[in-house]
Design a protein around this motif. Structure first.
Motif, PDB file in Angstrom:
ATOM      1  N   VAL A  16     -37.368 -44.851 -56.648  1.00 55.39           N
ATOM      2  CA  VAL A  16     -37.982 -43.532 -56.592  1.00 55.39           C
ATOM      3  C   VAL A  16     -37.652 -42.874 -55.248  1.00 55.39           C
ATOM      4  O   VAL A  16     -37.766 -43.528 -54.203  1.00 55.39           O
ATOM      5  CB  VAL A  16     -39.512 -43.661 -56.761  1.00 55.39           C
ATOM      6  N   PRO A  17     -37.262 -41.600 -55.266  1.00 54.90           N
ATOM      7  CA  PRO A  17     -36.994 -40.911 -53.990  1.00 54.90           C
ATOM      8  C   PRO A  17     -38.232 -40.886 -53.093  1.00 54.90           C
ATOM      9  O   PRO A  17     -39.362 -40.844 -53.579  1.00 54.90           O
ATOM     10  CB  PRO A  17     -36.613 -39.495 -54.429  1.00 54.90           C
ATOM     11  N   ALA A  18     -37.997 -40.889 -51.801  1.00 56.76           N
ATOM     12  CA  ALA A  18     -39.093 -40.839 -50.834  1.00 56.76           C
ATOM     13  C   ALA A  18     -39.818 -39.496 -50.906  1.00 56.76           C
ATOM     14  O   ALA A  18     -41.009 -39.409 -50.647  1.00 56.76           O
ATOM     15  CB  ALA A  18     -38.560 -41.074 -49.420  1.00 56.76           C
ATOM     16  N   VAL A  22     -34.995 -36.476 -51.023  1.00 56.91           N
ATOM     17  CA  VAL A  22     -34.888 -37.320 -49.829  1.00 56.91           C
ATOM     18  C   VAL A  22     -34.958 -38.785 -50.249  1.00 56.91           C
ATOM     19  O   VAL A  22     -35.882 -39.189 -50.942  1.00 56.91           O
ATOM     20  CB  VAL A  22     -36.023 -37.024 -48.817  1.00 56.91           C
ATOM     21  N   GLU A  23     -33.974 -39.545 -49.833  1.00 61.20           N
ATOM     22  CA  GLU A  23     -33.964 -40.973 -50.128  1.00 61.20           C
ATOM     23  C   GLU A  23     -34.715 -41.716 -49.025  1.00 61.20           C
ATOM     24  O   GLU A  23     -34.788 -41.266 -47.883  1.00 61.20           O
ATOM     25  CB  GLU A  23     -32.533 -41.491 -50.230  1.00 61.20           C
ATOM     26  N   PRO A  35     -48.788 -42.410 -47.844  1.00 61.87           N
ATOM     27  CA  PRO A  35     -49.121 -41.139 -48.482  1.00 61.87           C
ATOM     28  C   PRO A  35     -48.219 -40.812 -49.677  1.00 61.87           C
ATOM     29  O   PRO A  35     -48.679 -40.255 -50.671  1.00 61.87           O
ATOM     30  CB  PRO A  35     -48.964 -40.092 -47.380  1.00 61.87           C
ATOM     31  N   ARG A  36     -46.954 -41.187 -49.607  1.00 62.82           N
ATOM     32  CA  ARG A  36     -46.052 -40.959 -50.751  1.00 62.82           C
ATOM     33  C   ARG A  36     -46.497 -41.805 -51.935  1.00 62.82           C
ATOM     34  O   ARG A  36     -46.510 -41.336 -53.071  1.00 62.82           O
ATOM     35  CB  ARG A  36     -44.601 -41.295 -50.360  1.00 62.82           C
ATOM     36  N   LEU A  37     -46.873 -43.033 -51.672  1.00 62.38           N
ATOM     37  CA  LEU A  37     -47.349 -43.909 -52.736  1.00 62.38           C
ATOM     38  C   LEU A  37     -48.620 -43.340 -53.368  1.00 62.38           C
ATOM     39  O   LEU A  37     -48.775 -43.358 -54.596  1.00 62.38           O
ATOM     40  CB  LEU A  37     -47.594 -45.311 -52.183  1.00 62.38           C
ATOM     41  N   ALA A  38     -49.509 -42.812 -52.550  1.00 61.99           N
ATOM     42  CA  ALA A  38     -50.742 -42.216 -53.077  1.00 61.99           C
ATOM     43  C   ALA A  38     -50.428 -41.045 -54.006  1.00 61.99           C
ATOM     44  O   ALA A  38     -51.056 -40.894 -55.059  1.00 61.99           O
ATOM     45  CB  ALA A  38     -51.649 -41.775 -51.931  1.00 61.99           C
ATOM     46  N   VAL A  39     -49.449 -40.230 -53.658  1.00 65.16           N
ATOM     47  CA  VAL A  39     -49.041 -39.107 -54.508  1.00 65.16           C
ATOM     48  C   VAL A  39     -48.511 -39.624 -55.842  1.00 65.16           C
ATOM     49  O   VAL A  39     -48.884 -39.138 -56.917  1.00 65.16           O
ATOM     50  CB  VAL A  39     -47.975 -38.234 -53.806  1.00 65.16           C
ATOM     51  N   LEU A  40     -47.642 -40.629 -55.790  1.00 67.32           N
ATOM     52  CA  LEU A  40     -47.052 -41.173 -57.015  1.00 67.32           C
ATOM     53  C   LEU A  40     -48.097 -41.841 -57.901  1.00 67.32           C
ATOM     54  O   LEU A  40     -48.081 -41.679 -59.126  1.00 67.32           O
ATOM     55  CB  LEU A  40     -45.931 -42.150 -56.680  1.00 67.32           C
TER      56      LEU A  40
END
Length: 160
Positions: A16-18, A22-23, A35-40
């Motif tokens: 999954v892209p960051a 954005v990779e 925070p990215r994990l929380a969004v996903l």
């Protein structure tokens, strides 16, 4: 890494892209991960969010838990089991991905390390970077162990 079932019963894995466009390897440090994990997690409601308790990613557990993320933490026996699940699914033609270069390179360069009665990916091999293989291995583990039966899914949901 993420894993889901395809309509024909295979397991589709993906890095999954960051962020949009954005990779993960283009971002410094690791503070962006919780925070990215929380969004996903909020968007996808996965059956499990898995981190290897013996990896450096485990250092992010307090931050993830502070954000309210319920984490499944693997031990060595779980990781060996997860590696076996990925290997078996791949050999049997039940594991597919969309041809991401990093994941392909990681899978092709992976080596085994022996454990007492099992084996797992060798993350200490300096000649290869198997980060992406380990990520999808944990995703497959979460899907199989915590996912129950196969569900109808939108395969392209990774890119929404």
């Amino acid at each position: 890494g993420a894993a889901t079932y395809t309509p024909d019963g295979k397991i589709l894995v993906e890095i999954v892209p960051a962020a949009d466009g954005v990779e993960y390897h283009d971002l410094p440090g690791t503070s962006w991960i919780p925070p990215r994990l929380a969004v996903l997690v909020g968007k996808w409601s996965p059956v499990a969010t898995v981190v290897d308790g013996y990896s450096s990613a485990a250092s992010l557990l307090p931050d993830m838990e502070e954000l309210g993320l319920e984490m499944t933490v693997t031990q060595a026996k779980d990781m060996a089991r997860a590696c076996g699940m990925v290997y078996d699914a791949l050999v049997e033609g039940r594991l597919v991905h969309l041809g991401q270069d990093g994941l392909t390179k990681a899978a092709l360069s992976a080596k085994w390390r022996e454990l007492s009665d099992s084996r797992a990916w060798d993350r200490k091999d300096k000649s290869s970077d198997i980060t992406e293989l380990v990520a999808i291995t944990l995703a497959v583990y979460g899907l199989i162990v915590h996912g129950g039966e196969q569900k109808e899914v939108e395969v392209w949901g990774f890119y929404e």
